[in-house]
Motif scaffolding. Structure first.
Motif, PDB file in Angstrom:
ATOM      1  N   SER A  86      -2.901  -7.891   3.164  1.00 31.87           N
ATOM      2  CA  SER A  86      -1.650  -7.145   3.060  1.00 31.87           C
ATOM      3  C   SER A  86      -1.077  -6.779   4.428  1.00 31.87           C
ATOM      4  O   SER A  86      -0.078  -6.081   4.525  1.00 31.87           O
ATOM      5  CB  SER A  86      -1.852  -5.869   2.234  1.00 31.87           C
ATOM      6  N   ARG A  87      -1.711  -7.271   5.490  1.00 33.77           N
ATOM      7  CA  ARG A  87      -1.264  -6.902   6.837  1.00 33.77           C
ATOM      8  C   ARG A  87       0.171  -7.344   7.105  1.00 33.77           C
ATOM      9  O   ARG A  87       0.955  -6.623   7.722  1.00 33.77           O
ATOM     10  CB  ARG A  87      -2.214  -7.520   7.877  1.00 33.77           C
ATOM     11  N   ILE A 123      -5.014 -14.757  11.847  1.00 33.84           N
ATOM     12  CA  ILE A 123      -6.254 -13.982  11.943  1.00 33.84           C
ATOM     13  C   ILE A 123      -6.108 -12.664  11.183  1.00 33.84           C
ATOM     14  O   ILE A 123      -6.994 -12.266  10.423  1.00 33.84           O
ATOM     15  CB  ILE A 123      -6.589 -13.680  13.426  1.00 33.84           C
ATOM     16  N   LEU A 124      -4.958 -12.014  11.385  1.00 34.37           N
ATOM     17  CA  LEU A 124      -4.727 -10.735  10.715  1.00 34.37           C
ATOM     18  C   LEU A 124      -4.734 -10.896   9.200  1.00 34.37           C
ATOM     19  O   LEU A 124      -5.265 -10.056   8.483  1.00 34.37           O
ATOM     20  CB  LEU A 124      -3.387 -10.141  11.157  1.00 34.37           C
ATOM     21  N   THR A 160       2.514  -4.967   5.688  1.00 33.82           N
ATOM     22  CA  THR A 160       2.543  -3.714   6.456  1.00 33.82           C
ATOM     23  C   THR A 160       3.426  -3.877   7.688  1.00 33.82           C
ATOM     24  O   THR A 160       4.205  -2.983   8.017  1.00 33.82           O
ATOM     25  CB  THR A 160       1.119  -3.320   6.900  1.00 33.82           C
ATOM     26  N   ILE A 161       3.304  -5.001   8.356  1.00 32.85           N
ATOM     27  CA  ILE A 161       4.123  -5.233   9.553  1.00 32.85           C
ATOM     28  C   ILE A 161       5.609  -5.184   9.193  1.00 32.85           C
ATOM     29  O   ILE A 161       6.403  -4.512   9.856  1.00 32.85           O
ATOM     30  CB  ILE A 161       3.772  -6.602  10.190  1.00 32.85           C
ATOM     31  N   LEU A 164       1.209 -18.700  19.691  1.00 35.41           N
ATOM     32  CA  LEU A 164       0.165 -17.684  19.853  1.00 35.41           C
ATOM     33  C   LEU A 164       0.293 -16.623  18.752  1.00 35.41           C
ATOM     34  O   LEU A 164      -0.707 -16.189  18.171  1.00 35.41           O
ATOM     35  CB  LEU A 164       0.347 -17.030  21.223  1.00 35.41           C
ATOM     36  N   ILE A 165       1.520 -16.249  18.471  1.00 36.81           N
ATOM     37  CA  ILE A 165       1.746 -15.210  17.461  1.00 36.81           C
ATOM     38  C   ILE A 165       1.399 -15.726  16.066  1.00 36.81           C
ATOM     39  O   ILE A 165       0.763 -15.023  15.286  1.00 36.81           O
ATOM     40  CB  ILE A 165       3.188 -14.689  17.552  1.00 36.81           C
ATOM     41  N   PHE A 221      -2.259 -15.514  15.744  1.00 37.37           N
ATOM     42  CA  PHE A 221      -2.661 -14.105  15.654  1.00 37.37           C
ATOM     43  C   PHE A 221      -2.420 -13.578  14.231  1.00 37.37           C
ATOM     44  O   PHE A 221      -3.293 -12.940  13.635  1.00 37.37           O
ATOM     45  CB  PHE A 221      -1.866 -13.286  16.673  1.00 37.37           C
ATOM     46  N   SER A 281       0.821  -1.190   0.000  1.00 38.64           N
ATOM     47  CA  SER A 281       0.000   0.000   0.000  1.00 38.64           C
ATOM     48  C   SER A 281       0.858   1.244   0.000  1.00 38.64           C
ATOM     49  O   SER A 281       1.974   1.269   0.487  1.00 38.64           O
ATOM     50  CB  SER A 281      -0.912   0.017   1.220  1.00 38.64           C
ATOM     51  N   GLU A 297      -8.156 -11.120   7.905  1.00 36.09           N
ATOM     52  CA  GLU A 297      -8.838  -9.833   7.969  1.00 36.09           C
ATOM     53  C   GLU A 297      -8.340  -8.912   6.858  1.00 36.09           C
ATOM     54  O   GLU A 297      -9.115  -8.151   6.289  1.00 36.09           O
ATOM     55  CB  GLU A 297      -8.578  -9.227   9.356  1.00 36.09           C
ATOM     56  N   ASN A 298      -7.062  -8.984   6.554  1.00 36.04           N
ATOM     57  CA  ASN A 298      -6.492  -8.127   5.526  1.00 36.04           C
ATOM     58  C   ASN A 298      -5.212  -8.764   4.996  1.00 36.04           C
ATOM     59  O   ASN A 298      -4.203  -8.801   5.687  1.00 36.04           O
ATOM     60  CB  ASN A 298      -6.196  -6.748   6.143  1.00 36.04           C
ATOM     61  N   ASN A 315      -4.133  -2.532  -2.335  1.00 38.07           N
ATOM     62  CA  ASN A 315      -4.566  -2.506  -0.937  1.00 38.07           C
ATOM     63  C   ASN A 315      -6.060  -2.772  -0.809  1.00 38.07           C
ATOM     64  O   ASN A 315      -6.879  -1.879  -0.708  1.00 38.07           O
ATOM     65  CB  ASN A 315      -4.198  -1.155  -0.325  1.00 38.07           C
TER      66      ASN A 315
END
Lengths: 99, 366, 474
Positions: free
Chosen positions: C333-334, C326-327, C337-338, C319-320, C323, C5, C330-331, C37
């Motif tokens: 391209s997350r 899930i991200l 971004t991280i 756990l990560i 997580f 993005s 949801e998106n 994006n």
């Protein structure tokens, strides 16, 4: 046996906005003692009216929900294995609400 | 002292407090895993906050300090603890409660009642600033006009400025907020997830806005949410029944009903369960990130319309307000920058579905 | 997408495209950047006939391979197979050339776990080598040599107590199918990091790992030992670069893992294209590729991977992972971004290929490298590295000076470890700590001794400062 259950920090919204419940809960027939594990499933069936996922995750409370048994952190009394007695006071507080 | 009705029943588990070795332990501290009794808990809880205040030079004698009070758990406990410490250690501070009335019927009017009780209980003067008097609009009216999309954007921008304006009216030197360690850890993660390096670099500072009109600080920066929540429940200063009246307000905002169902918050709580110190470790990481000193900080000026600090001709609140008044409520929302878009998207998803963050009502935006 | 993005820092493999095409492609790539994006819907409208968004000729993967579309894949589905493949290879190639990862004189060791990411890394390195060989054979003067490639698998069956024979057979087949040029396949057990005889090795390794009680700590230590084992192979066989298949998704997880473990200071060291902390520099050519893309390539090209021993991650790391899953849902391209956020942290001086000698090949690669990498003043060498995880240490605080000088071994060991390893790996009790230390491979403890000396120097300097201006107020 008689127990006082209190829901706080927003959890009361899940049980008709009633904070304090005086309830009668008996141990499962095959067990002599009433454990927190059983109490949680009893609460799920009998008190929680909506969004149970805000209260439970798996077989225990959702992370972020504090449990006090007679004013004592349940992490000290064995969490799910804690054995309850007559007249015990159990408090559930959600920490997930705004500040 | 009386323990109140709450402990009428027999205690469970006979472990003794690891600090005083005399009384029955009442909780396990997430920070240290110590099992301690309620008396020692108050002592270490309050002492730690005192240390944070002293070590970070948060206040100077004679300063006027406003406590941002929402009626929620964090600010209620903060107001109580701060006025206690001010007396006990003679900080010499003039403390005030400062609340924002967004004009949300059934939500804010109820929580303001809680703050008004705090005013009497702690003897702290209360100032309430309302969106209606500052901007001419209540949130109820704004939502009626724009619906449930972007309402949190308006609320967040307006609240931030309202707190500053209220603080100016009170002529205070500092504004303290109840952000706790969990909040800050969550903010660190959210800024990573959103790609917001500028906020990432400053979100762990205990004091922010020192160059602005009124610096803000966070005395609960290292305080676990668990301890804040449990504090009033164990606090022997109130009997159980008396404490009922003092109960903080915990109803969700009616315009952002799922605000607390955020992925990031849930993730923090999951982490805390298997490794409580992770919350402090995240804050530590946030402090240690190697971010080169900024070259691209926008130049700070003043809004031509209202005089509030702004990097643009008009401040964000004035742009939004102009849109409202001209019946073009989309004005000033998103689209200007990529980061805004991302934030906007995160917020948009909150109505009905899960979002990544828990409190988008401006509280994370410090 | 690497350029998920906005700012599009990756440069959109401009270089790659400008080599084999002109402005037209660039424009398309750029458009794709801006749109990627979360615009699958928009793309779908503009592209209603199911044609590839790049070549606009062939049908998209979504149309030609409905079987792979069920598993996600996001934007990749809007390319045709050929464009998808060349796009992915383009990202790899761009990372390699712009960071000088592989030069003609190099001898490259590819770490192969059997999983999809390292499978693609191996494939791409092979394709690059294959092309270089063809060019070499065709050229008249044969001046530019072809880089060498070896493959390594670290056999962890001692640790995980499983049987790896079949998996190794399969990997052997895979490696031998990637010829010419032929590649040597090294299969080495983790315990090879010790230089004692083979039964003693196993005991030492088990004792070392058993001394760590934290699940996450044990997992992280094992990753570290794997690296040591790879480094040892590289050193003993004359390899000059170590290629890992670490992809964007994995790095995104690492960013969060390090943050959660309090390793914010050293994080930037781990997530760059190049990590020359090690004797043999480590390079990550798949840094800009998402795991979904790599999986898709494997399934499109029937690249066999051997997933039998891919352990699910546990503890904090587990756990990560969930997580991040899930991200991603949801998106998509997350993850990018991280990694982009963490990419803005200041790297360390060892995050580039070290300058060696004066040979021509190196100069040639220098010319090709982009000059954006590092400002010298921001990349001062750190004084010392963590005994266990080799991460650069912050300046030591001066609170424990007395303890340090009074010289208990256990206290000194603590002092050369980062706070994360102190917590999750090092035993707390002094005698167990000393036992743990005695079970570390020599390659680790030798470094620690250097560090300890560095720290002593530094501490002396600090103490001098403390004596000279005692009341500074800071």
């Amino acid at each position: 046996m008689q127990l006082t259950l209190e829901f706080g920090g927003g959890l009361e919204l899940l049980c008709n906005s009633v904070k304090i419940h005086t309830v009668d809960v008996e141990p499962k027939a095959e067990e002599k003692k009433l454990t927190m594990k059983h109490l949680l499933s009893w609460v799920h069936t009998n008190l929680i009216k909506e969004r149970p996922e805000m209260f439970l995750k798996g077989d225990t409370v959702r992370p972020g929900v504090l449990v006090l048994i007679n004013d004592c952190d349940w992490e000290l009394s064995g969490q799910l294995d804690t054995v309850l007695e007559d007249k015990d006071v159990v408090v559930f507080i959600s920490t997930l609400h705004g500040g | 002292m009386m323990a109140g009705e709450g402990s009428a029943a027999k205690p469970r588990g006979g472990r003794l407090c690891t600090i005083c070795n005399g009384r029955r332990a009442a909780l396990k501290r997430p920070k240290t895993l110590e099992q301690i009794c309620r008396e020692c808990f108050y002592e270490v809880f309050e002492d730690e906050i005192h240390r944070v205040i002293v070590d970070n030079h948060l206040f100077k004698r004679g300063e006027r300090v406003a406590i941002g009070a929402s009626g929620g758990k964090d600010s209620t406990v903060l107001a109580y603890v701060l006025s206690e410490l001010n007396n006990r250690h003679d900080y010499g501070l003039d403390l005030f409660l400062l609340s924002v009335d967004e004009g949300i019927t059934g939500y804010r009017d109820d929580s303001l009642e809680t703050v008004k009780r705090n005013e009497i209980q702690y003897g702290l003067p209360l100032k309430v600033v309302s969106y209606k008097e500052l901007y001419g609009w209540t949130m109820d009216e704004i939502v009626k006009l724009i619906g449930l999309k972007n309402n949190c954007t308006f609320c967040g921008v307006f609240r931030r400025q309202a707190l500053d304006r209220g603080a100016t009216l009170l002529k205070v030197d500092k504004l303290v907020t109840g952000h706790n360690a969990d909040d800050i850890a969550e903010t660190v993660l959210l800024n990573i997830l959103r790609g917001d390096i500028a906020r990432l670099s400053r979100c762990t500072s205990i004091t922010t806005g020192e160059d602005g009109p009124i610096p803000r600080c966070k005395p609960f920066k290292y305080t676990y949410e668990k301890e804040i929540v449990i504090y009033p429940y164990l606090n022997m200063l109130f009997t159980y029944a008396y404490f009922k009246k003092l109960d903080y307000f915990s109803t969700e905002c009616i315009y952002s009903p799922n605000a607390y169902r955020g992925f990031a918050r849930e993730f923090i709580k999951d982490l805390e369960r298997i490794r409580p110190r992770a919350i402090l470790d995240i804050i530590q990481s946030g402090e240690d990130f190697r971010i080169s000193t900024f070259t691209k900080m926008p130049e700070q000026g003043n809004c031509e319309r209202c005089g509030y600090i702004s990097s643009q001709k008009w401040c964000k609140a004035c742009v939004l307000l102009e849109g409202l008044n001209r019946g073009l409520p989309k004005m000033g929302i998103g689209r200007t920058r990529v980061l805004d878009n991302e934030r906007d998207k995160d917020t948009r998803q909150t109505n009905g579905t899960k979002s990544i963050e828990s409190k988008q009502c401006g509280t994370l935006d410090f | 997408m690497a350029c998920s993005s906005g700012t599009c820092q990756s440069g959109c493999y401009k270089e790659e495209y400008s080599v084999n095409d002109e402005n037209k492609t660039q424009k398309l790539v750029k458009a794709n950047c801006e749109g990627s994006n979360g615009v699958s819907a928009r793309g779908g409208v503009a592209n209603g006939h199911g044609l590839c968004i790049k070549c606009k000729v062939n049908e998209t993967i979504a149309a030609t391979h409905p079987d792979v579309t069920g598993r996600g894949g996001g934007d990749s589905l809007r390319f045709c197979t050929d464009c998808f493949r060349s796009n992915l290879f383009g990202k790899f190639k761009f990372a390699v050339t712009s960071n000088g990862m592989i030069t003609p004189s190099d001898n490259v060791l590819v770490a192969f776990s059997g999983g999809t990411s390292s499978r693609v890394a191996l494939q791409f390195v092979h394709e690059m080598q294959f092309r270089a060989q063809k060019n070499f054979d065709a050229s008249r003067d044969r001046s530019l040599p072809v880089f060498g490639v070896g493959v390594a698998y670290i056999d962890e069956s001692t640790v995980l107590s499983n049987d790896s024979d079949r998996a190794i057979d399969e990997m052997n087949l895979i490696v031998s199918s990637l010829a010419p040029p032929a590649k040597h396949f090294h299969v080495v057990p983790t315990e090879n990091i010790y230089s004692v005889d083979s039964t003693a090795r196993r005991d030492r390794l088990s004792e070392l790992l058993n001394a760590v009680s934290d699940t996450t700590g044990k997992e992280d230590l094992l990753v570290q030992l794997r690296m040591l084992a790879l480094q040892k192979i590289a050193l003993e066989n004359g390899y000059t670069k170590l290629v890992l298949g670490t992809c964007t998704s994995r790095i995104a997880c690492h960013v969060l893992e390090a943050t959660v473990k309090g390793q914010g200071f050293s994080l930037a060291a781990d997530i760059q294209y190049v990590d020359a902390r090690w004797e043999t520099p480590v390079v990550l050519p798949l840094r800009d590729c998402l795991t979904e893309e790599l999986k898709m390539l494997c399934s499109l090209d029937s690249l066999k991977s051997v997933e039998a021993f891919q352990q699910p991650r546990s503890g904090i790391n587990g756990l990560i992972s969930s997580f991040v899953n899930i991200l991603r849902e949801e998106n998509p391209s997350r993850e990018s971004t991280i990694v982009r956020t963490a990419g803005k942290l200041t790297p360390f001086c060892f995050n580039r290929i070290p300058e060696v000698g004066n040979d021509n090949s190196h100069l040639a690669s220098q010319r090709r490298q982009k000059k954006y990498n590092l400002k010298p003043n921001e990349s001062l060498p750190p004084k010392s590295f963590c005994l266990v995880c080799n991460s650069p240490l912050k300046k030591p605080d001066d609170t424990n000076l007395d303890e340090f000088y009074n010289g208990k071994t256990s206290a000194q060991i603590y002092m050369v470890a980062c706070s994360s390893c102190q917590y999750q790996i090092l035993p707390k009790e002094p005698s167990s700590l000393e036992f743990f230390y005695s079970r570390l491979p020599q390659s680790m403890t030798a470094l620690a001794k250097d560090n300890l000396n560095n720290q002593k120097l530094l501490r002396n300097q600090i103490q001098d400062c403390l004596l000279s201006d005692s009341d500074d107020g800071t």
